[in-house]
Design a protein around this motif. Structure first.
Motif, PDB file in Angstrom:
ATOM      1  N   LEU A 251       0.829  -1.405   0.117  1.00  0.00           N
ATOM      2  CA  LEU A 251       0.218  -0.102   0.076  1.00  0.00           C
ATOM      3  C   LEU A 251       0.730   1.328  -0.001  1.00  0.00           C
ATOM      4  CD1 LEU A 251      -2.825  -1.089   2.532  1.00  0.00           C
ATOM      5  CD2 LEU A 251      -3.015  -1.325   0.055  1.00  0.00           C
ATOM      6  N   ASP A 254       2.251   5.944   2.088  1.00  0.00           N
ATOM      7  CA  ASP A 254       1.251   6.729   2.743  1.00  0.00           C
ATOM      8  C   ASP A 254       0.050   5.525   3.054  1.00  0.00           C
ATOM      9  OD1 ASP A 254       1.864   8.882   2.086  1.00  0.00           O
ATOM     10  OD2 ASP A 254       1.067   9.033   0.079  1.00  0.00           O
ATOM     11  N   GLY A 255       0.192   4.278   2.643  1.00  0.00           N
ATOM     12  CA  GLY A 255      -0.810   3.364   3.235  1.00  0.00           C
ATOM     13  C   GLY A 255      -0.359   2.644   4.406  1.00  0.00           C
ATOM     14  N   ILE A 257       1.259   4.014   6.875  1.00  0.00           N
ATOM     15  CA  ILE A 257       1.330   4.923   8.282  1.00  0.00           C
ATOM     16  C   ILE A 257      -0.083   4.664   8.599  1.00  0.00           C
ATOM     17  CG2 ILE A 257       0.539   6.820   6.750  1.00  0.00           C
ATOM     18  CD1 ILE A 257       3.207   7.007   9.425  1.00  0.00           C
ATOM     19  N   GLY A 258      -1.148   4.202   7.954  1.00  0.00           N
ATOM     20  CA  GLY A 258      -2.456   4.183   8.496  1.00  0.00           C
ATOM     21  C   GLY A 258      -2.808   2.676   8.994  1.00  0.00           C
ATOM     22  N   PHE A 404       7.274   7.793  18.795  1.00  0.00           N
ATOM     23  CA  PHE A 404       5.984   7.371  17.770  1.00  0.00           C
ATOM     24  C   PHE A 404       6.011   8.702  16.723  1.00  0.00           C
ATOM     25  CE2 PHE A 404       3.199   5.227  21.124  1.00  0.00           C
ATOM     26  CZ  PHE A 404       4.159   4.271  21.377  1.00  0.00           C
ATOM     27  N   THR A 405       6.165   9.896  17.224  1.00  0.00           N
ATOM     28  CA  THR A 405       5.791  10.921  16.296  1.00  0.00           C
ATOM     29  C   THR A 405       7.088  10.897  15.314  1.00  0.00           C
ATOM     30  OG1 THR A 405       4.752  12.038  17.943  1.00  0.00           O
ATOM     31  CG2 THR A 405       5.579  13.401  16.006  1.00  0.00           C
ATOM     32  N   GLN A 408       6.819   7.856  12.696  1.00  0.00           N
ATOM     33  CA  GLN A 408       6.031   8.322  11.861  1.00  0.00           C
ATOM     34  C   GLN A 408       6.226   8.949  10.767  1.00  0.00           C
ATOM     35  OE1 GLN A 408       2.401   8.932  13.806  1.00  0.00           O
ATOM     36  NE2 GLN A 408       1.616   6.625  13.520  1.00  0.00           N
ATOM     37  N   ASP A 409       6.834  10.086  11.196  1.00  0.00           N
ATOM     38  CA  ASP A 409       7.396  10.988  10.217  1.00  0.00           C
ATOM     39  C   ASP A 409       8.545  10.697   9.272  1.00  0.00           C
ATOM     40  OD1 ASP A 409       7.411  13.681   9.542  1.00  0.00           O
ATOM     41  OD2 ASP A 409       8.830  14.438  11.382  1.00  0.00           O
ATOM     42  N   MET A 412       6.775   8.537   6.746  1.00  0.00           N
ATOM     43  CA  MET A 412       6.239   9.150   5.768  1.00  0.00           C
ATOM     44  C   MET A 412       7.278   9.691   4.558  1.00  0.00           C
ATOM     45  SD  MET A 412       2.928  10.900   7.237  1.00  0.00           S
ATOM     46  CE  MET A 412       3.682  11.694   8.729  1.00  0.00           C
TER      47      MET A 412
ATOM     48  N   ASN B 133     -10.393   3.972   5.159  1.00  0.00           N
ATOM     49  CA  ASN B 133      -9.238   2.911   5.155  1.00  0.00           C
ATOM     50  C   ASN B 133      -8.377   2.730   3.606  1.00  0.00           C
ATOM     51  OD1 ASN B 133      -7.626   0.277   4.757  1.00  0.00           O
ATOM     52  ND2 ASN B 133      -8.528   0.094   7.047  1.00  0.00           N
ATOM     53  N   MET B 134      -7.154   2.912   3.602  1.00  0.00           N
ATOM     54  CA  MET B 134      -6.466   3.198   2.464  1.00  0.00           C
ATOM     55  C   MET B 134      -6.619   1.903   1.641  1.00  0.00           C
ATOM     56  SD  MET B 134      -4.145   5.171   0.945  1.00  0.00           S
ATOM     57  CE  MET B 134      -2.543   4.698  -0.220  1.00  0.00           C
ATOM     58  N   ASN B 135      -6.899   0.913   2.092  1.00  0.00           N
ATOM     59  CA  ASN B 135      -6.943  -0.830   1.364  1.00  0.00           C
ATOM     60  C   ASN B 135      -8.415  -0.707   0.716  1.00  0.00           C
ATOM     61  OD1 ASN B 135      -7.164  -3.321   0.517  1.00  0.00           O
ATOM     62  ND2 ASN B 135      -6.388  -4.048   2.547  1.00  0.00           N
ATOM     63  N   PRO B 136      -8.508  -0.631  -0.619  1.00  0.00           N
ATOM     64  CA  PRO B 136      -9.922  -0.495  -1.269  1.00  0.00           C
ATOM     65  C   PRO B 136     -10.551  -1.778  -0.841  1.00  0.00           C
ATOM     66  CG  PRO B 136      -7.933  -0.499  -2.938  1.00  0.00           C
ATOM     67  CD  PRO B 136      -7.179  -0.502  -1.583  1.00  0.00           C
ATOM     68  N   ARG B 137     -10.183  -2.754  -0.292  1.00  0.00           N
ATOM     69  CA  ARG B 137     -10.792  -3.703   0.081  1.00  0.00           C
ATOM     70  C   ARG B 137     -11.676  -3.720   1.269  1.00  0.00           C
ATOM     71  NH1 ARG B 137      -8.052  -9.534  -0.275  1.00  0.00           N
ATOM     72  NH2 ARG B 137      -7.441  -9.773  -2.671  1.00  0.00           N
ATOM     73  N   PRO B 154      -4.708   8.519   0.929  1.00  0.00           N
ATOM     74  CA  PRO B 154      -4.771   8.094   2.253  1.00  0.00           C
ATOM     75  C   PRO B 154      -5.449   9.349   3.150  1.00  0.00           C
ATOM     76  CG  PRO B 154      -2.757   9.177   1.488  1.00  0.00           C
ATOM     77  CD  PRO B 154      -3.506   9.166   0.416  1.00  0.00           C
ATOM     78  N   SER B 157      -3.846   9.286   6.840  1.00  0.00           N
ATOM     79  CA  SER B 157      -2.718   8.954   7.046  1.00  0.00           C
ATOM     80  C   SER B 157      -2.003   9.746   6.348  1.00  0.00           C
ATOM     81  CB  SER B 157      -2.223   7.574   6.621  1.00  0.00           C
ATOM     82  OG  SER B 157      -2.787   7.084   5.618  1.00  0.00           O
ATOM     83  N   ARG B 159      -0.626  13.711   6.051  1.00  0.00           N
ATOM     84  CA  ARG B 159      -0.846  15.403   6.807  1.00  0.00           C
ATOM     85  C   ARG B 159      -1.924  16.065   6.163  1.00  0.00           C
ATOM     86  NH1 ARG B 159       4.820  15.087   7.427  1.00  0.00           N
ATOM     87  NH2 ARG B 159       5.183  14.752   9.647  1.00  0.00           N
ATOM     88  N   PRO B 246      -1.060  10.953  11.739  1.00  0.00           N
ATOM     89  CA  PRO B 246       0.134  10.493  11.606  1.00  0.00           C
ATOM     90  C   PRO B 246       1.266  11.464  11.960  1.00  0.00           C
ATOM     91  CG  PRO B 246      -0.344  11.244   9.489  1.00  0.00           C
ATOM     92  CD  PRO B 246      -1.578  11.238  10.133  1.00  0.00           C
ATOM     93  N   ALA B 247       2.060  11.040  12.975  1.00  0.00           N
ATOM     94  CA  ALA B 247       3.409  11.926  13.415  1.00  0.00           C
ATOM     95  C   ALA B 247       2.637  13.058  13.949  1.00  0.00           C
ATOM     96  CB  ALA B 247       4.241  12.560  12.340  1.00  0.00           C
TER      97      ALA B 247
END
Lengths: 432, 297
Positions: A251, A254-255, A257-258, A404-405, A408-409, A412, B133-137, B154, B157, B159, B246-247
Motif C-alpha cells: 500500500l 502512505d498506506g 502509516i495508516g 512515535f511521532t 511516523q514522520d 512518511m 481505510n487506504m486498502n480499497p478492499r 490516504p 494517513s 498530513r 500520523p506523526a
C-alpha cells in the motif's frame, strides 16, 4: 426505666455483633486480593482462569480488573495518589515499576525475614536477567509472568518455496530476498505504522544488532547515548533501506502509516497476499489463529528470526514481558505472589486454549505450545542475549510519544532522518 | 418576609448548585491554573513560572509551528475545526431542514440524517476508520475511487488530508443537531409574513434569503455557539480515529491536553494546555451570558 433497659440491650447487641464481625474479617475469612492487570482479550480471560485456580486452591478471593495497557498506569497512579487499595498489578513497563519502587510504593519480594517470595524460589525459577529488569540493590520487585519475542518476521513459507528463496540470516541476505521478491512482482514488506510502537520495535531490533546490548540499554534506560549518536544514525540508515523504496511496501508508505497491526498481518495471510514479510511480535500468531482459522500456524504461515547485522552481538532477541508487582504486604498477597512464581502456574497459563502465554519460568514445560508459538518459545529460550523492549523502558514522553511521532514522520518521509532523531533527542533531554 | 429574608432564602435555594459548582468546577479550575506553573506529575515538583506556556507556543511544533508555511500544529488544526465544523454543520443542516420541509419523505429523510446524533463519537471514529481505510478492499471511499479508475487516497494517513477528513466525520454528526433545531424553527416561522411576501411577488429564494433566514438568526447563533464549544472539547474522535497521528498531524487542543497529562504524565504542561483551552472558551461564554440576559429582558 424500661427505656434505659432497652437502650442498654441495643447497645450491647450492637457491640457484640461488631466484635463478631471484626473477628470474622480479621481471622476467619481471608482478605480479598485486589489485582489490576494490563491485559486484554483472550489473554485477560486466560489470566482470569489462573486467578480462579488460585482462589480454588487457597480459598482466597480475588478482585480482578483487567485493563488495556494505556489506561492501567493512569488507574494505578490514581489509586496510589488517592490511597485506594491496590494489591497486585501486572505490567510490561519495567521503567514504571522501578519508578514506583523508588518512590516507596512497592513491596520488595525478597526482603526481610518473612519475604513475599524467598530469594531461592526466584533464583530457582527465573533467569537473572528477567529479575534484574525490576531490581534495585539486590531487591527484586516483580515476578516475571509472561514473555514474548518481538524479533519475528511473519511470512508464508509457500511464497519462499515458490520463489526458491532461503530464509535470510543476515541483513544483506534479507535485502537480497526483498529484491528478488520485488523483481518477481511481489511486494516484499508489510509495515504497520498506525500504532507507532510497531515502528519503535523495528528501530530497537536494528539498533540492538548494530550497537549491541550495552549501548542499547544505555540509550533507552539512562539516555547515556545521545539520539544523534553515530550508532543511532547508522541504525536509522539501515531502516531507511527498507523504507525508501515505496514499491517495496504494501500500500506504499502512505498506506503503511495508516495500517493497524491486525490489518497488516491480514495482508500477508490473505489469498492472494498483498505483501510477503511482516515484521512484528510473536503474539501476532493469535491474530492468525483467530482471523484465518483455515490456515495452520507454523505451516501455512510462520516466522523467521529478525536477521543479524553485526555478527559480534550473536543471537539477539528483542522482546517484552509482564511482571507481577505487589503494593501491599499481607498473607494473602504473599500466597498469590508465590503462586505466580510456581512452574505449575506458568504451565497452566500456557495451556489455556485461548490467550495462552509463554512464561519466563525456566522450569515450566513447553510441551503445550503448538505451531508458531512453539517456535517463539524456542526462540526465547535459546536467545544468547534477551533485550527488553527499549521504548517500554524509556520514560513515556520519549518511548510512548516522541519516538512515535518521529518514526511516523520518518516513515512518511525517509529523507527526514536527522530531523526525526533531533526531535527524540529534544524530548529525551527534558525527560531524563 | 423582608428583603433580607428573601435574600437568604435565595441563597439557600442556590446553595446545592453552588456547592457542586465550587467542588467540581471552581476548585479544579484553580488547581489547573496552579499546576500550569509547575513541572512534575500529579504532585507539582518545581515552580517554572511561564516556562510551560513558552514551550507550548515556541518549542512544541506539534502544538504550534509557524516556522514554515502553511502553519501547523494542534492550535492551527483547532482553528480550522472551529471555522469548518460549525459552518459545515449549519450549511448542511439548514439545507436539509428547508428542502425536506413539506416533502413527502420528510420523516424518512430526517430520521436518516438524525441517526449520527445517537451514535457515540467513539463509534463514529471507528466507522470512519473503515470508511477512510487506504486498502480499497476495506475502505469504502477508496473502493469507489478505484472503481472509477482513480488512485486510492490516504484519507487518515496523510498530513494534508487527515484534519479535513476528521472534520468531515464531525460535520456528519453535527449536521443532525443543526437540522433538528433549524427544522423546528422553520416550521414555527410566521406564515402570514411569508404569505404576504408571496402576494407581493417574492420568489422562493428571495423569501428564504430575505425573510426566513433573518427570522432564524437566533437559532443559527444558538447552533453556532453550541457546536463551537463542543469543538474545543473534542478528544475522543481524534483519539480513536488516528491517535493524533500520523506523526501528530491531527492533534487538536483537547487531544494534546489529554495526551500530555495522561500519556506523558507531564501534568504541568497538560494544565497549561487546559488553561489555553479555557482562554479560548471565555469570550464564547461571555457572549452566551449576554445573550441570556438580553433574552430575559
Amino acid at each position: 426505666m424500661k427505656r434505659t433497659i432497652i437502650g442498654v440491650c441495643i447497645v450491647a447487641l450492637l457491640a457484640v455483633s461488631v466484635t463478631l464481625w471484626a473477628r470474622g474479617t480479621r481471622e476467619d475469612a481471608p482478605r480479598e486480593v485486589q489485582v489490576l492487570a494490563a491485559m486484554g482479550g483472550d489473554e485477560a480471560i486466560a489470566f482470569g482462569n489462573v486467578l480462579q485456580r488460585f482462589t480454588e486452591e487457597t480459598g482466597i478471593p480475588v478482585m480482578y480488573d483487567p485493563q488495556s495497557g494505556d489506561t492501567v498506569i493512569t488507574t494505578a497512579n490514581t489509586r496510589i495518589a488517592s490511597g485506594a487499595r491496590l494489591d497486585v498489578l501486572t505490567l510490561s513497563r519495567p521503567g514504571n515499576i522501578l519508578e514506583w519502587a523508588d518512590d516507596g510504593h512497592l513491596v520488595a519480594l525478597n526482603d526481610g525475614d518473612n519475604p513475599l517470595v524467598p530469594t531461592e524460589m526466584l533464583h530457582d525459577n527465573f533467569s537473572q536477567s528477567w529479575l534484574d529488569l525490576v531490581a534495585i540493590d539486590g531487591r527484586y520487585y516483580g515476578v516475571p509472568l509472561k514473555a514474548f519475542s518481538k524479533s519475528v518476521v511473519w511470512h508464508r513459507p509457500a511464497s519462499f518455496e515458490q520463489l526458491g528463496l532461503e530464509y535470510p540470516e543476515t541483513w544483506q541476505e534479507w535485502m537480497q530476498v526483498a529484491e528478488v521478491m520485488a523483481d518477481e512482482g511481489r511486494t516484499p514488506f508489510v509495515i504497520s505504522g498506525a500504532e507507532a510502537w510497531t515502528l519503535t520495535d523495528w528501530f530497537e531490533n536494528i539498533y540492538a544488532r548494530v550497537a549491541g546490548p550495552d549501548k542499547y540499554n544505555d540509550l533507552f534506560i539512562r539516555h547515556g547515548v545521545s539520539w544523534t549518536d553515530p550508532t543511532v544514525v547508522e541504525a536509522m540508515e539501515y531502516f531507511r533501506q527498507v523504507l525508501e523504496n515505496d514499491e517495496w511496501i504494501a500500500l506504499g508508505r502512505d498506506g503503511a502509516i495508516g495500517l493497524s497491526r491486525d490489518e497488516a498481518m491480514g495482508l500477508v495471510l490473505q489469498d492472494p497476499p498483498q505483501g510477503e514479510m511482516f515484521y512484528l511480535a510473536g503474539f501476532m500468531d493469535r491474530v492468525g489463529r483467530a482471523n484465518f482459522p483455515h490456515l495452520t500456524s507454523g505451516e501455512d504461515y510462520s516466522f523467521f528470526p529478525f536477521p543479524q547485522i553485526q555478527p559480534e552481538w550473536g543471537n539477539v532477541v528483542v522482546g517484552g514481558g509482564d511482571h507481577a508487582i505487589a503494593f501491599n504486604d499481607s498473607p494473602e498477597v504473599r500466597e498469590l505472589m508465590r503462586f505466580l512464581s510456581k512452574p505449575e502456574t506458568a504451565e497452566y497459563f500456557g495451556s489455556q486454549e485461548r490467550g495462552a502465554v509463554i512464561s519466563p519460568n525456566t522450569n515450566a514445560s513447553r510441551h503445550m505450545f503448538t505451531g508458531a508459538q512453539r517456535l517463539e518459545a524456542e526462540q526465547i529460550d535459546s536467545a544468547e542475549v534477551f533485550l527488553f523492549d527499549g521504548s517500554d523502558m524509556a520514560p513515556g514522553a520519549v518511548g510512548g510519544d516522541a519516538m512515535f511521532t518521529a518514526l511516523q514522520d520518518f516513515l512518511m518521509d525517509p529523507s527526514r532522518l536527522m530531523e526525526s532523531l533531533e526531535y527524540i533527542e529534544a524530548a529525551a533531554q527534558r525527560a531524563y | 418576609m423582608g428583603p433580607v429574608g428573601h435574600n437568604t432564602r435565595g441563597w439557600l435555594f442556590a446553595a446545592p448548585v453552588l456547592l457542586l459548582v465550587t467542588l467540581y468546577l471552581v476548585i479544579p479550575t484553580i488547581w489547573t491554573v496552579y499546576f500550569s506553573f509547575f513541572t512534575g506529575g500529579f504532585r507539582p515538583a518545581e515552580f517554572v513560572g511561564l516556562n510551560n506556556f513558552r514551550r507550548l507556543f515556541t518549542g512544541d511544533r506539534l502544538f504550534l509551528d509557524i516556522s514554515s508555511f502553511p502553519w501547523s500544529g494542534a492550535l492551527i488544526n483547532n482553528i480550522l475545526w472551529l471555522v469548518l465544523l460549525p459552518a459545515g454543520a449549519i450549511i448542511f443542516g439548514m439545507t436539509i431542514a428547508v428542502l425536506a420541509d413539506g416533502h413527502t419523505w420528510e420523516r424518512l429523510i430526517k430520521i436518516i440524517v438524525f441517526v449520527p446524533m445517537v451514535v457515540s463519537n467513539t463509534a463514529t471514529a471507528i466507522i470512519f476508520r473503515f470508511l477512510y481505510n487506504m486498502n480499497p478492499r476495506i475502505g469504502f471511499l477508496n473502493a469507489v475511487l478505484t472503481n472509477i479508475g482513480l488512485e486510492p487516497r490516504p484519507w487518515l494517513s496523510s498530513r494534508n488530508y487527515v484534519t479535513l477528513s476528521l472534520i468531515a466525520a464531525a460535520v456528519w454528526i453535527w449536521t443532525a443537531f443543526a437540522m433538528t433545531v433549524f427544522s423546528a424553527t422553520y416550521k414555527a416561522l410566521d406564515k402570514d409574513t411569508l404569505q404576504a411576501a408571496t402576494v407581493d411577488g417574492a420568489g422562493e429564494w428571495q423569501k428564504f434569503w430575505l425573510i426566513s433566514l433573518p427570522m432564524m438568526a437566533h437559532a443559527i447563533s444558538f447552533v453556532f455557539i453550541t457546536i463551537f464549544i463542543q469543538t474545543i472539547k473534542i478528544v475522543d474522535l481524534v483519539l480513536v480515529a488516528t491517535d493524533g497521528g500520523p506523526a501528530g498531524a491531527s492533534r487538536i487542543i483537547g487531544f494534546s491536553f489529554y495526551w500530555e497529562t495522561f500519556q506523558n504524565l507531564d501534568v504541568g504542561y497538560g494544565s497549561a494546555i487546559a488553561v489555553v483551552m479555557l482562554m479560548l472558551l471565555v469570550p464564547v461564554m461571555i457572549l452566551q451570558v449576554r445573550r441570556f440576559k438580553a433574552e430575559e429582558q
